[in-house]
Design an enzyme around this catalytic site. Structure first.
Site, PDB file in Angstrom:
ATOM      1  N   CYS A   1     -17.841 -19.562 -19.907  1.00 58.95           N
ATOM      2  CA  CYS A   1     -17.929 -18.833 -21.064  1.00 58.95           C
ATOM      3  C   CYS A   1     -16.907 -19.309 -22.237  1.00 58.95           C
ATOM      4  CB  CYS A   1     -18.094 -17.201 -21.039  1.00 58.95           C
ATOM      5  SG  CYS A   1     -18.884 -16.670 -22.285  1.00 58.95           S
TER       6      CYS A   1
ATOM      7  N   HIS B   1     -21.379 -15.801 -16.300  1.00 59.31           N
ATOM      8  CA  HIS B   1     -20.548 -14.957 -15.519  1.00 59.31           C
ATOM      9  C   HIS B   1     -21.135 -14.514 -14.317  1.00 59.31           C
ATOM     10  CE1 HIS B   1     -17.891 -14.465 -18.886  1.00 59.31           C
ATOM     11  NE2 HIS B   1     -18.693 -13.915 -19.585  1.00 59.31           N
TER      12      HIS B   1
HETATM   13  N1  LIG Z   1     -17.328 -13.754 -22.640  1.00 67.01           N
HETATM   14  C1  LIG Z   1     -16.729 -14.650 -23.353  1.00 67.01           C
HETATM   15  O1  LIG Z   1     -16.243 -15.491 -22.508  1.00 67.01           O
HETATM   16  C2  LIG Z   1     -17.083 -14.938 -24.830  1.00 67.01           C
HETATM   17  C3  LIG Z   1     -16.424 -16.140 -25.361  1.00 67.01           C
HETATM   18  C4  LIG Z   1     -16.597 -16.026 -26.930  1.00 67.01           C
HETATM   19  N2  LIG Z   1     -15.459 -15.114 -27.141  1.00 67.01           N
HETATM   20  C5  LIG Z   1     -17.815 -15.665 -27.431  1.00 67.01           C
HETATM   21  O2  LIG Z   1     -18.115 -14.722 -27.824  1.00 67.01           O
HETATM   22  O3  LIG Z   1     -18.705 -16.568 -27.574  1.00 67.01           O
END
Ligand SMILES: NC(=O)CC[C@H](N)C(=O)O
Length: 493
Positions: free
Chosen positions: A340, A431
Site C-alpha cells: 500500500c 493488506h
Molecule cells: N493504507 C495505506 O497504506 C494508505 C496509503 C496512502 N496514505 C493512501 O491513502 O493512498
C-alpha cells in the site's frame, strides 16, 4: 439468558491488555452458547480493516469479532480516528471518512458523536446479540475530558453497562492505579465498577493476596462493591495487538542461517502493520521493525508497510538515510516488498495535487518500478479476492494464485495488477496478503531454498492458527478469572 446483556472492560491506562481481555471474554461467552459481539464506540489507531460492505473499522475489534465467531462489521466500531499528522485525525464514522479535525474541534462535536455511537449500538448490537462486550479506551480517569467522553464511562452510561477495570502489574503501581482510578471518578461512575483484574503478572500470584485483601477492605469502607476477579499471568499468545509492537520486539534477529530475517521499515505514520502478524506462525521467521539506517543490511527481506501519510514518511526516510541505504541494498540483491503506502514509495513519483496528505506537492519515489501515484479524494475501501498474473521476477511462478485481502487507500497508481513484481522486488495494495498461507509459505520457500534452509511443505491455515490462539486465550481466562462472578456481574446479580 434472553434479554440483551452487556459488560465493559476498562483499563487503568493504555496497554493494560483490554483488547485481548475483550477478545477472550467474547470467545468464552460464545463457547457457552451466547451470540456475542465486541463493541468499541471509538478507537484511535492506524491499523484498520475493511468489512464485507467496504466499511472501515479498527483491527482490534476485528480480532475480537473473530474470537466471538462473528463476521467483523463496522457497526462494532462506529467511530475510528486515524491520526494523519501531529495534530489532526481523519475521522471515520460508520466506516466512511467523515472529516479531518484537530482534537479540540473533535471534542466540541461530542454530543453528535455520542449519538452516533448509541445509534450503532441500539440498531445493530442490542437487537442482534445476547451479549456485548464493550471496550473502553485509555483510562476512564481522564477527568478533564469526562463530559466529552464517549468511550469509557460516557459509553457505559449510555447503555448502562457494568464495568470491569483491568490493571497492568508489569509496569508497576497496579494497586495504586486501580484504587486511584476508582476514587478519582465521580460517585455515579464509580458505582459502575463491579470488579477488577490484575493483568500481565509474572511469578507466584499468592504473593499478591495481602494487597488484594487491603484493597477489598478499602473498597468496602467506601461502600463500594468492587470484586477481585483474578490475576492473569503474562502470556505469550500470538494474537495480533493493534497498537503495540512490543510482542514483535521479542522475536529479534538471529544471524543464524536457520532463520529468515525480515526488516519492516518503521515510519512515523506506519499503518496496518498487522499485515505482518501472519509471519508469527512460522517458527523459522524473525521479524523486526527498523528505524535506523544502520540497523539495515543483515536481513533477507525488507518490507515497506502502509502509511497514513506516504509523502511525509518518504521524506523522512530520505532524511534518515534509509532511502539511500535501501537503494544500495537493492543493488546487492536484497528482496524488497511494498504494501500500500509502501507500494507507492517504491514507484517513480507520488503527487498530492489536492494536498490530501500534506502540503508537499510531489516527491520522488525509489524508482524500483515506473508507476506513479496520485492522491485523490475518493478513498478506496474494499475486500478483494484476486488471481495473480505475473510474468517476471521472484514471483513469476505465482501466476494463478488466488489471494484475498482488503484495500484502504486514496492514492491511485498507474498500473493495473494485484501484485507487481520485477527482479527481487514486489508490491501490492492488498493488506492481509500474507494471511494467504500458500502465497506466504511459497514466498518464504524461495528464501529458504536460497539459504539452504529446509523448505516447509506444510501449508498452515492462518485461520486455524488464529482459532487455536483464541481458544488458548479463553482457556487462560477461564483458568485464572472467576468466571462465575463475571457472569453474575453480567446478569446484574
Ligand atoms: N493504507 C495505506 O497504506 C494508505 C496509503 C496512502 N496514505 C493512501 O491513502 O493512498
Amino acid at each position: 439468558m434472553k434479554k440483551h446483556k452487556n459488560i465493559m472492560i476498562q483499563g487503568t491506562g493504555s496497554s493494560v491488555g483490554k483488547t485481548l481481555m475483550v477478545a477472550g471474554l467474547c470467545r468464552i461467552f460464545a463457547q457457552d452458547g451466547y451470540r456475542t459481539t465486541p463493541f468499541k464506540s471509538q478507537n484511535m489507531a492506524l491499523n484498520s480493516f475493511v468489512d464485507i460492505e467496504g466499511l472501515e473499522m479498527s483491527r482490534g475489534t476485528v480480532i475480537q469479532a473473530e474470537a466471538a465467531y462473528e463476521i467483523p462489521r463496522a457497526f462494532m466500531n462506529p467511530i475510528l480516528l486515524k491520526p494523519n499528522s501531529d495534530n489532526n485525525s481523519q475521522v471515520i464514522i460508520n466506516g466512511k471518512v467523515a472529516y479531518t479535525v484537530d482534537a479540540k474541534t473533535y471534542f466540541s462535536n461530542s454530543k453528535d458523536l455520542k449519538k452516533i455511537a448509541l445509534d450503532s449500538y441500539k440498531n445493530n448490537i442490542e437487537v442482534n446479540f445476547d451479549i456485548a462486550v464493550l471496550e473502553g479506551g485509555g483510562s476512564p480517569a481522564e477527568i478533564n475530558l469526562r463530559e466529552y467522553d464517549l468511550v469509557n464511562m460516557g459509553m457505559a452510561e449510555l447503555v448502562d453497562a457494568p464495568v470491569i477495570l483491568v490493571g497492568n502489574i508489569d509496569i508497576g503501581g497496579v494497586f495504586a492505579s486501580i484504587y486511584g482510578t476508582v476514587m478519582l471518578l465521580d460517585e455515579q461512575d464509580r458505582k459502575r465498577i463491579k470488579g477488577y483484574i490484575i493483568n500481565k503478572f509474572r511469578g507466584d500470584s499468592d504473593l499478591l493476596k495481602p494487597a488484594i485483601e487491603i484493597l477489598d477492605k478499602k473498597f468496602k469502607d467506601e461502600g463500594l462493591d468492587i470484586k477481585f476477579l483474578g490475576v492473569l499471568p503474562y502470556a505469550d499468545l500470538r494474537i495480533e495487538e493493534e497498537d503495540s509492537l512490543s510482542d514483535e520486539d521479542k522475536r529479534v534477529y538471529s544471524d543464524n542461517k536457520e532463520y529468515i530475517n525480515i526488516s519492516v521499515i518503521k515510519t512515523k505514520k506506519m499503518s496496518n502493520f498487522t499485515d505482518f502478524h501472519a509471519f508469527k506462525q512460522y517458527d523459522d521467521v524473525r521479524l523486526k521493525y527498523v528505524y535506523d539506517a544502520k540497523d539495515l543490511g543483515n536481513e533477507d527481506i525488507i518490507i515497506f508497510p502502509g502509511s497514513k501519510n506516504t509523502i511525509t514518511d518518504l521524506e523522512d526516510l530520505k532524511e534518515r538515510g534509509i532511502f539511500e541505504k535501501v537503494k544500495e541494498l537493492k543493488e546487492k540483491g536484497k528482496i524488497i516488498v511494498g504494501i500500500c503506502g509502501g507500494l507507492q514509495m517504491l514507484g517513480k513519483k507520488i503527487y498530492d495535487p489536492k494536498h490530501l496528505e500534506s502540503n508537499i506537492l510531489e516527491t520522488e519515489g525509489f524508482n524500483f518500478f515506473d508507476y506513479e501515484t496520485t492522491f485523490d479524494e475518493i478513498k478506496k475501501t474494499e475486500q478483494v479476492t484476486k488471481r495473480l498474473e505475473l510474468t517476471e521476477g521472484i514471483l513469476k511462478d505465482f501466476t494463478n494464485y488466488e489471494v484475498k485481502g482488503y484495500e484502504i487507500h486514496q492514492g491511485i497508481s498507474t498500473f493495473d495488477s494485484p501484485v507487481i513484481c520485477k527482479n527481487r522486488v514486489f508490491a501490492t495494495y492488498i493488506h492481509g496478503i500474507f494471511d494467504n498461507s500458500k502465497f506466504t509459505n511459497d514466498f518464504l520457500n524461495i528464501v529458504r531454498r536460497e539459504k539452504n534452509m529446509p523448505e516447509q511443505k506444510e501449508i498452515f491455515s492462518f485461520n486455524e492458527f488464529k482459532e487455536k490462539e483464541y481458544d488458548k486465550l479463553a482457556e487462560l481466562l477461564r483458568k485464572n478469572l472467576d468466571m462465575k462472578k463475571i457472569y453474575e456481574i453480567l446478569e446484574r446479580k
